[in-house]
Scaffold this active site. Structure first.
Site, PDB file in Angstrom:
ATOM      1  N   ILE A   1      40.513  38.527  35.383  1.00  0.00           N
ATOM      2  CA  ILE A   1      40.030  37.538  34.401  1.00  0.00           C
ATOM      3  C   ILE A   1      38.601  37.845  33.945  1.00  0.00           C
ATOM      4  O   ILE A   1      37.851  38.535  34.626  1.00  0.00           O
ATOM      5  CB  ILE A   1      40.129  36.100  34.960  1.00  0.00           C
ATOM      6  CG1 ILE A   1      39.372  35.963  36.276  1.00  0.00           C
ATOM      7  CG2 ILE A   1      41.587  35.691  35.096  1.00  0.00           C
ATOM      8  CD1 ILE A   1      39.214  34.529  36.726  1.00  0.00           C
TER       9      ILE A   1
ATOM     10  N   LYS B   1      41.165  39.215  40.730  1.00  0.00           N
ATOM     11  CA  LYS B   1      39.823  39.797  40.611  1.00  0.00           C
ATOM     12  C   LYS B   1      39.064  39.041  39.522  1.00  0.00           C
ATOM     13  O   LYS B   1      39.344  39.201  38.336  1.00  0.00           O
ATOM     14  CB  LYS B   1      39.866  41.281  40.255  1.00  0.00           C
ATOM     15  CG  LYS B   1      38.480  41.891  40.487  1.00  0.00           C
ATOM     16  CD  LYS B   1      38.202  43.122  39.711  1.00  0.00           C
ATOM     17  CE  LYS B   1      37.744  42.881  38.317  1.00  0.00           C
ATOM     18  NZ  LYS B   1      36.431  42.200  38.186  1.00  0.00           N
TER      19      LYS B   1
ATOM     20  N   GLU C   1      32.941  40.282  37.276  1.00  0.00           N
ATOM     21  CA  GLU C   1      31.756  40.568  38.101  1.00  0.00           C
ATOM     22  C   GLU C   1      30.559  39.695  37.715  1.00  0.00           C
ATOM     23  O   GLU C   1      29.674  39.447  38.517  1.00  0.00           O
ATOM     24  CB  GLU C   1      31.390  42.063  38.016  1.00  0.00           C
ATOM     25  CG  GLU C   1      31.193  42.629  36.612  1.00  0.00           C
ATOM     26  CD  GLU C   1      32.483  43.143  35.977  1.00  0.00           C
ATOM     27  OE1 GLU C   1      33.564  42.607  36.293  1.00  0.00           O
ATOM     28  OE2 GLU C   1      32.390  44.069  35.145  1.00  0.00           O
TER      29      GLU C   1
ATOM     30  N   GLU D   1      46.038  38.689  27.339  1.00  0.00           N
ATOM     31  CA  GLU D   1      45.450  37.759  26.367  1.00  0.00           C
ATOM     32  C   GLU D   1      44.107  38.373  25.991  1.00  0.00           C
ATOM     33  O   GLU D   1      43.206  38.439  26.822  1.00  0.00           O
ATOM     34  CB  GLU D   1      45.319  36.367  26.998  1.00  0.00           C
ATOM     35  CG  GLU D   1      45.172  35.264  25.971  1.00  0.00           C
ATOM     36  CD  GLU D   1      43.732  34.899  25.765  1.00  0.00           C
ATOM     37  OE1 GLU D   1      43.135  35.425  24.794  1.00  0.00           O
ATOM     38  OE2 GLU D   1      43.202  34.118  26.562  1.00  0.00           O
TER      39      GLU D   1
ATOM     40  N   CYS E   1      37.691  34.021  22.847  1.00  0.00           N
ATOM     41  CA  CYS E   1      38.570  35.030  22.244  1.00  0.00           C
ATOM     42  C   CYS E   1      39.126  34.529  20.911  1.00  0.00           C
ATOM     43  O   CYS E   1      39.447  35.316  20.034  1.00  0.00           O
ATOM     44  CB  CYS E   1      39.688  35.379  23.200  1.00  0.00           C
ATOM     45  SG  CYS E   1      40.466  33.942  23.927  1.00  0.00           S
TER      46      CYS E   1
ATOM     47  N   GLU F   1      35.007  42.239  16.888  1.00  0.00           N
ATOM     48  CA  GLU F   1      34.773  41.037  17.693  1.00  0.00           C
ATOM     49  C   GLU F   1      33.362  41.115  18.269  1.00  0.00           C
ATOM     50  O   GLU F   1      33.037  42.038  19.015  1.00  0.00           O
ATOM     51  CB  GLU F   1      35.798  40.965  18.831  1.00  0.00           C
ATOM     52  CG  GLU F   1      35.659  39.698  19.632  1.00  0.00           C
ATOM     53  CD  GLU F   1      36.745  39.537  20.685  1.00  0.00           C
ATOM     54  OE1 GLU F   1      37.109  40.527  21.322  1.00  0.00           O
ATOM     55  OE2 GLU F   1      37.214  38.397  20.864  1.00  0.00           O
TER      56      GLU F   1
HETATM   57  P1  ADP Z   1      34.112  42.077  28.939  1.00  0.00           P
HETATM   58  O1  ADP Z   1      33.617  43.308  28.240  1.00  0.00           O
HETATM   59  O2  ADP Z   1      34.097  40.896  28.100  1.00  0.00           O
HETATM   60  O3  ADP Z   1      33.503  41.903  30.291  1.00  0.00           O
HETATM   61  P2  ADP Z   1      36.430  43.304  30.030  1.00  0.00           P
HETATM   62  O4  ADP Z   1      37.762  43.505  29.418  1.00  0.00           O
HETATM   63  O5  ADP Z   1      35.593  44.526  30.264  1.00  0.00           O
HETATM   64  O6  ADP Z   1      35.674  42.269  29.134  1.00  0.00           O
HETATM   65  O7  ADP Z   1      36.537  42.546  31.416  1.00  0.00           O
HETATM   66  C1  ADP Z   1      37.505  41.585  31.731  1.00  0.00           C
HETATM   67  C2  ADP Z   1      37.926  41.812  33.161  1.00  0.00           C
HETATM   68  O8  ADP Z   1      38.535  43.099  33.280  1.00  0.00           O
HETATM   69  C3  ADP Z   1      36.786  41.799  34.182  1.00  0.00           C
HETATM   70  O9  ADP Z   1      37.235  41.163  35.364  1.00  0.00           O
HETATM   71  C4  ADP Z   1      36.536  43.269  34.414  1.00  0.00           C
HETATM   72  O10 ADP Z   1      35.949  43.564  35.652  1.00  0.00           O
HETATM   73  C5  ADP Z   1      37.948  43.809  34.339  1.00  0.00           C
HETATM   74  N1  ADP Z   1      38.050  45.250  34.054  1.00  0.00           N
HETATM   75  C6  ADP Z   1      37.194  46.016  33.340  1.00  0.00           C
HETATM   76  N2  ADP Z   1      37.625  47.297  33.318  1.00  0.00           N
HETATM   77  C7  ADP Z   1      38.781  47.351  34.022  1.00  0.00           C
HETATM   78  C8  ADP Z   1      39.701  48.396  34.371  1.00  0.00           C
HETATM   79  N3  ADP Z   1      39.522  49.653  33.976  1.00  0.00           N
HETATM   80  N4  ADP Z   1      40.789  48.071  35.105  1.00  0.00           N
HETATM   81  C9  ADP Z   1      41.003  46.802  35.497  1.00  0.00           C
HETATM   82  N5  ADP Z   1      40.163  45.787  35.223  1.00  0.00           N
HETATM   83  C10 ADP Z   1      39.066  46.043  34.494  1.00  0.00           C
END
Ligand code: ADP
Length: 492
Positions: A163, A189, A192, A264, A298, A395
């Site tokens: 998420i 997960k 971060e 999503e 979003c 976006e």
């Molecule tokens: P934002 O740029 O808005 O943070 P992300 O799509 O990068 O959006 O992040 C959304 C979620 O996806 C976060 O929990 C992030 O840690 C996770 N995420 C980012 N990269 C990966 C990846 N390669 N595989 C799985 N999860 C990921």
């Protein structure tokens, strides 16, 4: 808005949990590593949180698999599972102020929004799905021959859930509630940037009596913890909310194990204002539709199409509203706009503002960082934006609105649909035929008419085109956590 609640909000939420939750136990990461989570309003570190990676994900998936196959979750009566989800909803309600304050501290969203929007939607979502628990039914099918044929909807298994940070707790609810109701177990997960409210919610889930191993939470980074979850052979499904670019990586990573995927993703949603609309309502809707949650939605109505004959009047009214937004401490009940979630997001937004200026759009309010501490960006509006400018195609995920004047219905439909996104759209008009006509022609998963951002746990939400795969919420959201089994029995 419950101002009496706002008056009593605990402004200094206690950080109770910073560890990983695996099999009902709070643990440090196997590596011993931690990462900082930062208060975006002050740029100060709030807490050091255990940083999970592949080793922790593996332990969590084992716990979830065990809880699914042989643990109490799979053996429990569906209605009893529902009761535990109701109990979790009650505990969230009991701790609403603490959770709202924690959410505002970690994410930066105004406490008035956490309390009036995020938390009530969390509670509603849990209760909505809890009510489904004993209503997940199959069908009997009159096939040829002397057979008895029926279907069962079985839980999908271990759900990996990843998420984002923009609605940390609401995304927990959207993911946990249907998964739990269906009888799945979970490895989550959180983002971060915002792990704290999810960890507190996990604590409440255990207090509610949801058995160990059913919900496991592994904070950490995307390319490590997130990617390990996606690639893990014993995870049946990934439910992901985030950027389309990340979804493409996840889809590729999930290919080797052919996981079920629901996504999503992002949007560049058109918000279309006709001259025959209630203009003041449309102005309020345009402000809310874009600036709510600091523009970090979003489904933000970031392309505002305004019919030419009312364009000047509309822009003047909207600028006045945008400029009167109250930026400041998210824990102050008067604040209506907090900081962006982190430094990187703020820089990204400021770079798009530069691109808007460079492309020749007219910046009619805002356009800069607000203050020099905290990641605040002024509510910014560009007028006379054209369809090919980066601020109209990309976006931005921040408080930057693009206004695009239009003349005719066919023109605006074509321009609104001229994007690879298709998450949401809104139409403002007093002509009901026009509203239906456009609602049918706009390519988006959600169309609001004379309103914006109206969410309900019962109403499906998700994207056309590159804005998503599958739907969340409603019956459709539940179906994505089940497998359909057909049983055919000879009666000869
Ligand atoms: P934002 O740029 O808005 O943070 P992300 O799509 O990068 O959006 O992040 C959304 C979620 O996806 C976060 O929990 C992030 O840690 C996770 N995420 C980012 N990269 C990966 C990846 N390669 N595989 C799985 N999860 C990921």
């Amino acid at each position: 808005m419950a101002t009496d609640i706002l008056d009593t909000v605990a402004v200094a939420p206690r950080i109770r949990q910073t560890q990983l939750l695996i099999d009902g136990e709070w643990r440090d990461a196997v590596s011993g590593k931690t990462f900082e989570t930062v208060n975006p309003a002050t740029e100060e570190v709030i807490a050091n949180v255990a940083e999970g990676d592949a080793a922790d994900i593996d332990l969590a998936v084992k716990a979830a698999r065990n809880a699914f196959e042989s643990g109490p979750w799979s053996k429990m009566d569906a209605r009893d599972r529902g009761q535990l989800i109701y109990r979790l909803a009650d505990l969230v309600e009991k701790n609403i102020e603490e959770l709202a304050a924690l959410e505002s501290l970690d994410n930066g969203k105004p406490i008035r929004d956490s309390l009036a929007a995020d938390l009530p939607l969390v509670i509603d979502c849990l209760r909505y799905y809890a009510g489904w628990s004993d209503k997940i039914e199959g069908t009997t099918i009159p096939i040829r021959g002397n057979h008895f044929c029926y279907t069962r909807r079985e839980p999908l298994g271990v759900a990996g859930q990843i998420i984002p940070w923009n609605f940390p707790l609401l995304m927990v609810a959207w993911k946990w509630a249907p998964a739990l109701t269906a009888g799945c177990t979970i490895v989550m997960k959180p983002a971060e940037q915002t792990p704290l409210s999810c960890l507190r919610m996990a604590e409440l889930a255990m207090e509610a009596g949801i058995p160990p191993g059913v919900i496991n939470v592994i904070p950490g980074y995307g390319p490590t913890a997130g990617a390990s979850l996606v690639k893990h052979p014993d995870v049946d499904k990934i439910a992901f909310t985030g950027e389309d670019a990340t979804a493409k990586i996840i889809m590729a990573d999930a290919a080797a194990t052919l996981k079920r995927l629901t996504f999503e993703l992002g949007g560049k949603s058109p918000n279309i204002v006709f001259a025959d609309s209630d203009l003041d309502a449309a102005v309020a809707g345009a402000e809310f539709g874009l600036f709510f949650n600091q523009g970090q939605c979003c489904c933000a109505g970031s392309r505002l199409f305004v019919e030419e004959s009312v364009h000047k009047e509309f822009v003047a009214k909207l600028v006045e509203r945008a400029a009167s937004r109250k930026l400041g401490d998210p824990l102050n009940p008067e604040t209506t706009q907090g900081p962006q979630v982190d430094h990187a997001q703020m820089e990204k937004i400021l770079s798009y503002i530069q691109k808007g200026n460079a492309a020749g759009a007219h910046c009619v309010t805002g356009g800069t960082r607000f203050g020099d501490k905290g990641y605040f960006v002024e509510p910014t509006i560009f007028d006379y934006v054209t369809d090919d400018m980066p601020i109209a195609t990309d976006e931005i995920f921040g408080p930057v609105l693009s206004i695009l004047p239009f003349k005719s219905i066919d023109e605006v439909v074509n321009r609104a649909n001229n994007t690879h996104f298709g998450l949401a759209a809104a139409i403002w008009t007093s002509d009901v035929k026009k509203a239906h006509h456009l609602a049918n022609r706009i390519k988006a998963g959600t169309v609001w008419v004379n309103c914006y951002d109206v969410f309900d746990a019962a109403a499906p939400f998700g994207g056309f085109k590159q804005s998503g795969i599958g739907r969340e919420l409603g019956a459709a959201g539940l179906a994505n956590y089940t497998e359909l089994k057909t049983v055919t029995m000879s009666l000869d």
